[in-house]
Every structure is written in structure tokens, then in C-alpha cells.
Design a protein around this motif. Sequence first.
Motif, PDB file in Angstrom:
ATOM      1  N   LEU A 160     -65.390  19.161 -44.664  1.00 15.50           N
ATOM      2  CA  LEU A 160     -65.380  17.944 -45.477  1.00 15.50           C
ATOM      3  C   LEU A 160     -65.934  18.198 -46.879  1.00 15.50           C
ATOM      4  N   ASN A 161     -67.017  18.954 -46.961  1.00 15.93           N
ATOM      5  CA  ASN A 161     -67.632  19.217 -48.257  1.00 15.93           C
ATOM      6  C   ASN A 161     -66.719  20.005 -49.177  1.00 15.93           C
ATOM      7  N   VAL A 162     -66.080  21.021 -48.635  1.00 19.72           N
ATOM      8  CA  VAL A 162     -65.183  21.827 -49.458  1.00 19.72           C
ATOM      9  C   VAL A 162     -63.947  21.019 -49.827  1.00 19.72           C
ATOM     10  N   ALA A 163     -63.437  20.215 -48.897  1.00 17.25           N
ATOM     11  CA  ALA A 163     -62.305  19.345 -49.211  1.00 17.25           C
ATOM     12  C   ALA A 163     -62.672  18.351 -50.312  1.00 17.25           C
ATOM     13  N   MET A 164     -63.910  17.863 -50.290  1.00 21.20           N
ATOM     14  CA  MET A 164     -64.365  16.956 -51.337  1.00 21.20           C
ATOM     15  C   MET A 164     -64.401  17.660 -52.692  1.00 21.20           C
ATOM     16  N   ASP A 165     -64.870  18.897 -52.703  1.00 23.01           N
ATOM     17  CA  ASP A 165     -64.871  19.673 -53.945  1.00 23.01           C
ATOM     18  C   ASP A 165     -63.454  19.809 -54.498  1.00 23.01           C
ATOM     19  N   VAL A 166     -62.512  20.112 -53.625  1.00 24.97           N
ATOM     20  CA  VAL A 166     -61.135  20.307 -54.055  1.00 24.97           C
ATOM     21  C   VAL A 166     -60.534  18.994 -54.542  1.00 24.97           C
ATOM     22  N   LEU A 167     -60.817  17.900 -53.835  1.00 27.12           N
ATOM     23  CA  LEU A 167     -60.319  16.597 -54.257  1.00 27.12           C
ATOM     24  C   LEU A 167     -60.767  16.285 -55.678  1.00 27.12           C
ATOM     25  N   ILE A 168     -62.035  16.549 -55.977  1.00 25.09           N
ATOM     26  CA  ILE A 168     -62.583  16.238 -57.292  1.00 25.09           C
ATOM     27  C   ILE A 168     -62.044  17.181 -58.369  1.00 25.09           C
ATOM     28  N   SER A 169     -61.959  18.449 -58.044  1.00 25.53           N
ATOM     29  CA  SER A 169     -61.599  19.434 -59.075  1.00 25.53           C
ATOM     30  C   SER A 169     -60.088  19.597 -59.253  1.00 25.53           C
ATOM     31  N   ASP A 170     -59.328  19.482 -58.166  1.00 23.31           N
ATOM     32  CA  ASP A 170     -57.903  19.815 -58.227  1.00 23.31           C
ATOM     33  C   ASP A 170     -56.954  18.714 -57.750  1.00 23.31           C
ATOM     34  N   GLY A 171     -57.496  17.676 -57.114  1.00 23.26           N
ATOM     35  CA  GLY A 171     -56.641  16.595 -56.642  1.00 23.26           C
ATOM     36  C   GLY A 171     -56.246  16.746 -55.191  1.00 23.26           C
ATOM     37  N   VAL A 172     -55.778  15.655 -54.624  1.00 23.28           N
ATOM     38  CA  VAL A 172     -55.500  15.607 -53.190  1.00 23.28           C
ATOM     39  C   VAL A 172     -54.397  16.568 -52.773  1.00 23.28           C
ATOM     40  N   ASP A 173     -53.438  16.850 -53.645  1.00 20.21           N
ATOM     41  CA  ASP A 173     -52.325  17.730 -53.280  1.00 20.21           C
ATOM     42  C   ASP A 173     -52.785  19.142 -52.947  1.00 20.21           C
ATOM     43  N   GLN A 174     -53.947  19.525 -53.460  1.00 23.22           N
ATOM     44  CA  GLN A 174     -54.448  20.875 -53.208  1.00 23.22           C
ATOM     45  C   GLN A 174     -55.347  20.956 -51.980  1.00 23.22           C
ATOM     46  N   ILE A 175     -55.524  19.832 -51.296  1.00 26.38           N
ATOM     47  CA  ILE A 175     -56.297  19.863 -50.048  1.00 26.38           C
ATOM     48  C   ILE A 175     -55.364  20.322 -48.938  1.00 26.38           C
ATOM     49  N   LYS A 176     -55.359  21.617 -48.712  1.00 29.73           N
ATOM     50  CA  LYS A 176     -54.539  22.238 -47.684  1.00 29.73           C
ATOM     51  C   LYS A 176     -55.432  23.096 -46.813  1.00 29.73           C
ATOM     52  N   VAL A 177     -55.115  23.150 -45.542  1.00 38.31           N
ATOM     53  CA  VAL A 177     -55.987  23.853 -44.596  1.00 38.31           C
ATOM     54  C   VAL A 177     -56.176  25.306 -45.005  1.00 38.31           C
ATOM     55  N   LEU A 178     -55.102  25.998 -45.353  1.00 37.58           N
ATOM     56  CA  LEU A 178     -55.210  27.405 -45.723  1.00 37.58           C
ATOM     57  C   LEU A 178     -56.043  27.569 -46.992  1.00 37.58           C
ATOM     58  N   ASN A 179     -55.843  26.682 -47.949  1.00 36.74           N
ATOM     59  CA  ASN A 179     -56.600  26.733 -49.198  1.00 36.74           C
ATOM     60  C   ASN A 179     -58.095  26.578 -48.934  1.00 36.74           C
ATOM     61  N   LEU A 180     -58.447  25.598 -48.104  1.00 32.60           N
ATOM     62  CA  LEU A 180     -59.857  25.374 -47.788  1.00 32.60           C
ATOM     63  C   LEU A 180     -60.448  26.559 -47.031  1.00 32.60           C
ATOM     64  N   ALA A 181     -59.679  27.110 -46.090  1.00 31.79           N
ATOM     65  CA  ALA A 181     -60.160  28.258 -45.312  1.00 31.79           C
ATOM     66  C   ALA A 181     -60.425  29.456 -46.216  1.00 31.79           C
ATOM     67  N   GLU A 182     -59.547  29.683 -47.182  1.00 27.07           N
ATOM     68  CA  GLU A 182     -59.731  30.808 -48.102  1.00 27.07           C
ATOM     69  C   GLU A 182     -60.974  30.609 -48.963  1.00 27.07           C
ATOM     70  N   ARG A 183     -61.237  29.369 -49.358  1.00 27.08           N
ATOM     71  CA  ARG A 183     -62.435  29.104 -50.162  1.00 27.08           C
ATOM     72  C   ARG A 183     -63.709  29.382 -49.379  1.00 27.08           C
ATOM     73  N   MET A 184     -63.674  29.173 -48.062  1.00 25.75           N
ATOM     74  CA  MET A 184     -64.850  29.421 -47.229  1.00 25.75           C
ATOM     75  C   MET A 184     -64.841  30.815 -46.615  1.00 25.75           C
ATOM     76  N   ALA A 185     -63.746  31.565 -46.847  1.00 30.27           N
ATOM     77  CA  ALA A 185     -63.614  32.903 -46.288  1.00 30.27           C
ATOM     78  C   ALA A 185     -63.689  32.895 -44.764  1.00 30.27           C
ATOM     79  N   VAL A 186     -62.953  31.944 -44.161  1.00 30.15           N
ATOM     80  CA  VAL A 186     -62.891  31.851 -42.704  1.00 30.15           C
ATOM     81  C   VAL A 186     -61.436  31.676 -42.285  1.00 30.15           C
ATOM     82  N   SER A 187     -61.209  31.804 -41.010  1.00 32.07           N
ATOM     83  CA  SER A 187     -59.877  31.569 -40.474  1.00 32.07           C
ATOM     84  C   SER A 187     -59.587  30.073 -40.420  1.00 32.07           C
TER      85      SER A 187
END
Length: 224
Positions: free
Chosen positions: A29-56
Motif C-alpha cells: 500500500l505504501n509503495v502504491a501510494m508513492d506511485v499514485l502521487i508521483s506517477d499517477g494511477v496508471d503506473q500502479i501495476k503489480v510488476l512495477n511495485l514489485a520491482e520498486r521493492m525488489a521482491v517477487s
Amino acid sequence: MSPKPILHRDDPEAEPLIGNIKVTRDDWLNVAMDVLISDGVDQIKVLNLAERMAVSRSSFYWYFKSRQELLDALLARWQATNTAALVAQAEAPAETITAAVCNVHRCVVNTDLFDTALDFAVRDWARKSGKVRRILDQSDARRLEALHAMFARYGYSEIEAETRARVLYYMQIGYDLAQLNEPIEMRLSMVPHYLYAFTGVEPKPEEVEEFSAYSLRFLKGNQT
């Protein structure tokens, strides 16, 4: 090089990120919130969030059935923070209407109470989604109702309470959107004049002093 995890932990060193099991629902949720604020809702994608956290990305499905469930959780968190905080500040006890407006304006300077960037991100999201637009309209109505009730408690007529609530609320939205970047000293020097404009009542010097001292703790921190 793998991206550095950007997790909002109270004590991240106490619980190091080792494998997917250490990634919590709040982390997503926290990383998705960061992306929502910085890049917009269209960039909230599971793979994108996983890469930002360096997890699967497979760990996402331990907590959410779908991307839509994550988006719904983001909206629920926004309502439980921004809207709830503004309503609570409007309902907080105060000796005078000017002190009550100062309570509300704590939301303006304290991002722990009210995240302006998040509010604007949700407003931008609402331009793309009818569902989010309806939720935003309901939230705006709830905030205005609380401000109306605040003015009514201090003896304003129904129409004046409604008018002043709208002036207070929509002026602040426009003020934040303008991103004036004005000096702190200038901003605080206007506080008694804004209070008079919002209420028609001269504020007490001690109210202005108390609010200014409160504001400085946050405004100066935001400039560092």
C-alpha cells in the motif's frame, strides 16, 4: 543493480527485508501510494511495485486478490486519513470560531494529518474514473458538511455557514494548487488577515501566536 526497497517501516532495521514473506500488506500500500502521487494511477501495476521493492510479484497475491482490490484499499486509506482528519479538526472543541479555523488549518501545515499531494493525486485519478469521481464528491460533501457545522456552532446562519465553509474549503484547494512557494514569514504574517476574511471576526493574538508556533514546526521542516 537492483533498486533499493522503499518501504515505510517504523523500524525497518528491526525487520530486514529477506524474501517475500517480509513484505507486508502495508508495504504494498505504501509503495502504491508513492506511485499514485508521483506517477499517477496508471503506473500502479503489480510488476512495477514489485520491482520498486525488489521482491517477487507473487507475494502481492498473499494480500490482494487483484489490482482493483489494491486501488480500493488506496481510496479507503485516503478517506481514513485526509477526509477523517479534516472532519476531526473541524469538530475539535475551540473557544472561538477563529480558533476553530486554526484547528482546521493544522491540516494545511501538518502532512501527518492531511497529505495535500495525495489529495491532488486522487483528484487527478477522479478525472479518469467515474467511480472515483463519485467517491471524491462524497468526500468533498462530507468535508464541507463538517465545516458548515463548525460555523453553525458559533451562531452563523445556515446560508452564511454554508458560504463561509465553501470559501474556506475551496480557497485552500486553490491555494495549494497554485504552489506559491512563498516565504514562511510572509505566509504566517497573513494568518490574522485570513482568519478575519474567513470568519468576519478579529482573532485573538494568542490564537495567532499558537497557530504560528505550531506551523513553524512543520513548515521549516518541509524546507530542509
